[in-house]
Design a protein around this motif. Structure first.
Motif, PDB file in Angstrom:
ATOM      1  N   UNK A   1      49.710  55.973  31.404  1.00  0.00           N
ATOM      2  CA  UNK A   1      49.423  57.378  31.723  1.00  0.00           C
ATOM      3  C   UNK A   1      47.928  57.668  31.665  1.00  0.00           C
ATOM      4  N   UNK A   2      47.134  56.614  31.700  1.00  0.00           N
ATOM      5  CA  UNK A   2      45.666  56.760  31.696  1.00  0.00           C
ATOM      6  C   UNK A   2      45.090  57.314  30.395  1.00  0.00           C
ATOM      7  N   UNK A   3      45.806  57.107  29.287  1.00  0.00           N
ATOM      8  CA  UNK A   3      45.225  57.424  27.974  1.00  0.00           C
ATOM      9  C   UNK A   3      44.449  56.200  27.492  1.00  0.00           C
ATOM     10  N   UNK A   4      43.333  56.456  26.812  1.00  0.00           N
ATOM     11  CA  UNK A   4      42.510  55.359  26.276  1.00  0.00           C
ATOM     12  C   UNK A   4      42.775  55.203  24.785  1.00  0.00           C
ATOM     13  N   UNK A   5      42.979  53.955  24.372  1.00  0.00           N
ATOM     14  CA  UNK A   5      43.304  53.656  22.975  1.00  0.00           C
ATOM     15  C   UNK A   5      42.342  52.608  22.414  1.00  0.00           C
ATOM     16  N   UNK A   6      42.202  52.610  21.105  1.00  0.00           N
ATOM     17  CA  UNK A   6      41.427  51.562  20.444  1.00  0.00           C
ATOM     18  C   UNK A   6      42.035  51.321  19.064  1.00  0.00           C
ATOM     19  N   UNK A   7      41.673  50.168  18.501  1.00  0.00           N
ATOM     20  CA  UNK A   7      42.240  49.828  17.190  1.00  0.00           C
ATOM     21  C   UNK A   7      41.146  49.307  16.260  1.00  0.00           C
ATOM     22  N   UNK A   8      41.289  49.647  14.968  1.00  0.00           N
ATOM     23  CA  UNK A   8      40.360  49.153  13.938  1.00  0.00           C
ATOM     24  C   UNK A   8      41.167  48.531  12.817  1.00  0.00           C
ATOM     25  N   UNK A   9      40.528  47.632  12.076  1.00  0.00           N
ATOM     26  CA  UNK A   9      41.121  47.178  10.815  1.00  0.00           C
ATOM     27  C   UNK A   9      41.260  48.392   9.918  1.00  0.00           C
ATOM     28  N   UNK A  10      42.400  48.558   9.268  1.00  0.00           N
ATOM     29  CA  UNK A  10      42.537  49.645   8.287  1.00  0.00           C
ATOM     30  C   UNK A  10      41.813  49.185   7.024  1.00  0.00           C
ATOM     31  N   UNK A  11      40.973  50.038   6.492  1.00  0.00           N
ATOM     32  CA  UNK A  11      40.241  49.645   5.277  1.00  0.00           C
ATOM     33  C   UNK A  11      41.076  50.056   4.075  1.00  0.00           C
ATOM     34  N   UNK A  12      41.577  49.034   3.390  1.00  0.00           N
ATOM     35  CA  UNK A  12      42.543  49.224   2.298  1.00  0.00           C
ATOM     36  C   UNK A  12      41.880  49.780   1.041  1.00  0.00           C
ATOM     37  N   UNK A  13      42.701  50.383   0.199  1.00  0.00           N
ATOM     38  CA  UNK A  13      42.273  50.847  -1.126  1.00  0.00           C
ATOM     39  C   UNK A  13      41.082  51.791  -1.062  1.00  0.00           C
ATOM     40  N   UNK A  14      41.181  52.711  -0.124  1.00  0.00           N
ATOM     41  CA  UNK A  14      40.114  53.711  -0.025  1.00  0.00           C
ATOM     42  C   UNK A  14      40.728  55.104  -0.095  1.00  0.00           C
ATOM     43  N   UNK A  15      39.860  56.091  -0.379  1.00  0.00           N
ATOM     44  CA  UNK A  15      40.302  57.477  -0.274  1.00  0.00           C
ATOM     45  C   UNK A  15      39.335  58.233   0.635  1.00  0.00           C
ATOM     46  N   UNK A  16      39.872  59.263   1.240  1.00  0.00           N
ATOM     47  CA  UNK A  16      39.105  60.068   2.181  1.00  0.00           C
ATOM     48  C   UNK A  16      39.179  61.494   1.637  1.00  0.00           C
ATOM     49  N   UNK A  17      38.033  62.135   1.394  1.00  0.00           N
ATOM     50  CA  UNK A  17      38.033  63.460   0.749  1.00  0.00           C
ATOM     51  C   UNK A  17      37.812  64.573   1.767  1.00  0.00           C
TER      52      UNK A  17
END
Ligand code: ADP
Ligand code: GN1
Ligand code: MG
Length: 366
Positions: free
Chosen positions: A110-126
């Motif tokens: 459907x012409x959507x653009x996607x990308x992927x990253x390594x998930x960075x484990x054991x982190x928190x996002x505030x």
């Protein structure tokens, strides 16, 4: 699992990556306002592996291949710097995962653009500052991000959103949104509109100095809000700067200012009770100290002198962007409830007004 309606192609996308192991979970993830983010979990013979899969916001980023070229170059460059410094390149920067066909993005049917990253484990996002030390740490990290990219060839970067922090241009866009008044909402927010319009003179300060050559152009992140940094879960130290979509040439004030806007506010970006919103001067000073430390003496005296203006202008600019989006019918920033963009605009304007009251204290130490 609730999947965003535009994300029904997710299984097709996942197949294009041909990752090792068995997919055991896929969940929407995070609180970004722009992209659609998912966390994928795989069982593999060597343990669990996690990835971040994102549908890029193609309406906002008009040229996703160019954007991904920026991210690939910047992350390859950061990897080398991190390795040279003895750090862990799998955790201290984003790592792009390639498709089975060795591409850094995938275009679905459907012409959507996607990308992927390594998930960075054991982190928190505030979403908001929980301790002064963490905020100090984020300041050092954002300062040293600029420092790490000091020798990056800036002319190879594509401008992913033209005039992203050009405040006069944002002001004109805001005026147009008021004139259009697409949903007939303007009369409901005349006070906010007047607040914004009466500060037009401020909008030019940094761009004029840049044009005169009094402020240097650097490679900046341009979206340094607190939830664009990951902290190590056990040490609570700033670990990795994420959301590299807007890494482009810019002023140091953009990165300084956007962090103050989010981190030194006493309330959430969409807080409805404005009595809870002010600038915390202690956090402001803490961040300033950390940012200067991270920049390692690279900022000029003129840049340092104008950092408070960066804080005020980035807050103001975000306010007019939220208000314009409210007037346009919430077409840019994701909302999860009615009037959320209006509430966001109001917190930004409350912060600007409070900065004006505290201006002497903000500028005293510069
Ligand atoms: P947006 O542009 O929509 O803000 P982000 O790239 O900031 O998207 O991602 C949204 C959220 O997903 C982040 O705030 C963070 O919580 C999480 N996230 C993104 N990338 C990673 C990663 N590589 N590892 C762990 N969490 C991530
Ligand atoms: C967006 O992508 P995210 O949620 O980190 C926006 C920023 C705004 C911010 C306001 C590409 O950031 O410019 O400051 O929302 N990103 C883009 O919270 O427009
Ligand atoms: Mg983000």
């Amino acid at each position: 699992m609730t999947i965003h309606p535009t994300c029904e192609k997710i299984d097709e996308v996942i197949s294009a990556y041909a990752l090792p192991g068995t997919l055991t979970d896929k969940q929407p993830h995070g609180n970004g306002h722009i992209n659609d983010t998912f966390l994928l979990t795989y069982d593999t013979p060597t343990g669990t592996r996690k990835y971040i899969l994102q549908r890029m916001n193609h309406a906002i980023f008009k040229n996703p291949p160019a954007l991904m070229e920026n991210i690939s170059h910047v992350t390859d460059y950061l990897r080398k710097v991190i390795i040279r410094r003895g750090g862990d390149p799998d955790r201290e920067t984003l790592n792009v995962i390639r498709t089975a066909k060795d591409s850094v993005y995938y275009v679905d049917s459907s012409q959507n653009y996607w990308r992927m990253f390594l998930f960075i484990e054991d982190t928190i996002c505030l979403e908001q500052v929980e301790s002064t030390r963490e905020f100090y740490d984020s300041a050092v990290a954002f300062g040293s991000f600029q420092q790490m990219l000091a020798d990056f060839p800036a002319d190879t970067l594509h401008e992913t959103i033209p005039n992203f922090h050009n405040t006069p241009s944002r002001f004109r866009d805001f005026q147009k949104a008021v004139e259009r008044d697409a949903l007939g909402r303007a009369h409901l927010v005349q006070e906010e509109i007047d607040f914004a319009l009466s500060r037009e003179a401020d909008t030019h300060v940094l761009t004029d100095l840049l044009a005169k050559g009094e402020l240097p152009l650097r490679v900046t992140h341009n979206d340094t809000k607190l939830n664009n940094i990951l902290f190590d879960r056990s040490t609570r130290k700033a670990l990795c700067i994420i959301d590299l979509d807007t890494v482009m040439p810019g002023l140091s004030h953009y990165d300084f200012g956007d962090s103050i806007r989010t981190g030194a506010s006493t309330g959430a970006e969409d807080e409805q009770d404005l009595s809870k919103i002010e600038l915390n001067l202690t956090l402001y000073e803490t961040f300033t100290k950390g940012f200067l430390e991270g920049c390692q003496g690279s900022l000029t005296d003129r840049e340092i002198e104008l950092l408070p203006m960066g804080a005020k202008l980035m807050t103001y600019e975000c306010g007019i962007r939220f208000l314009a989006d409210y007037l346009d019918g919430d077409v840019y920033f994701k909302i999860h409830r009615e009037n959320q963009n209006l509430d966001r605009a109001r917190t930004q304007f409350k912060l600007v007004a409070d900065m004006e009251k505290k201006w002497d204290a903000m500028t005293r130490r510069m």
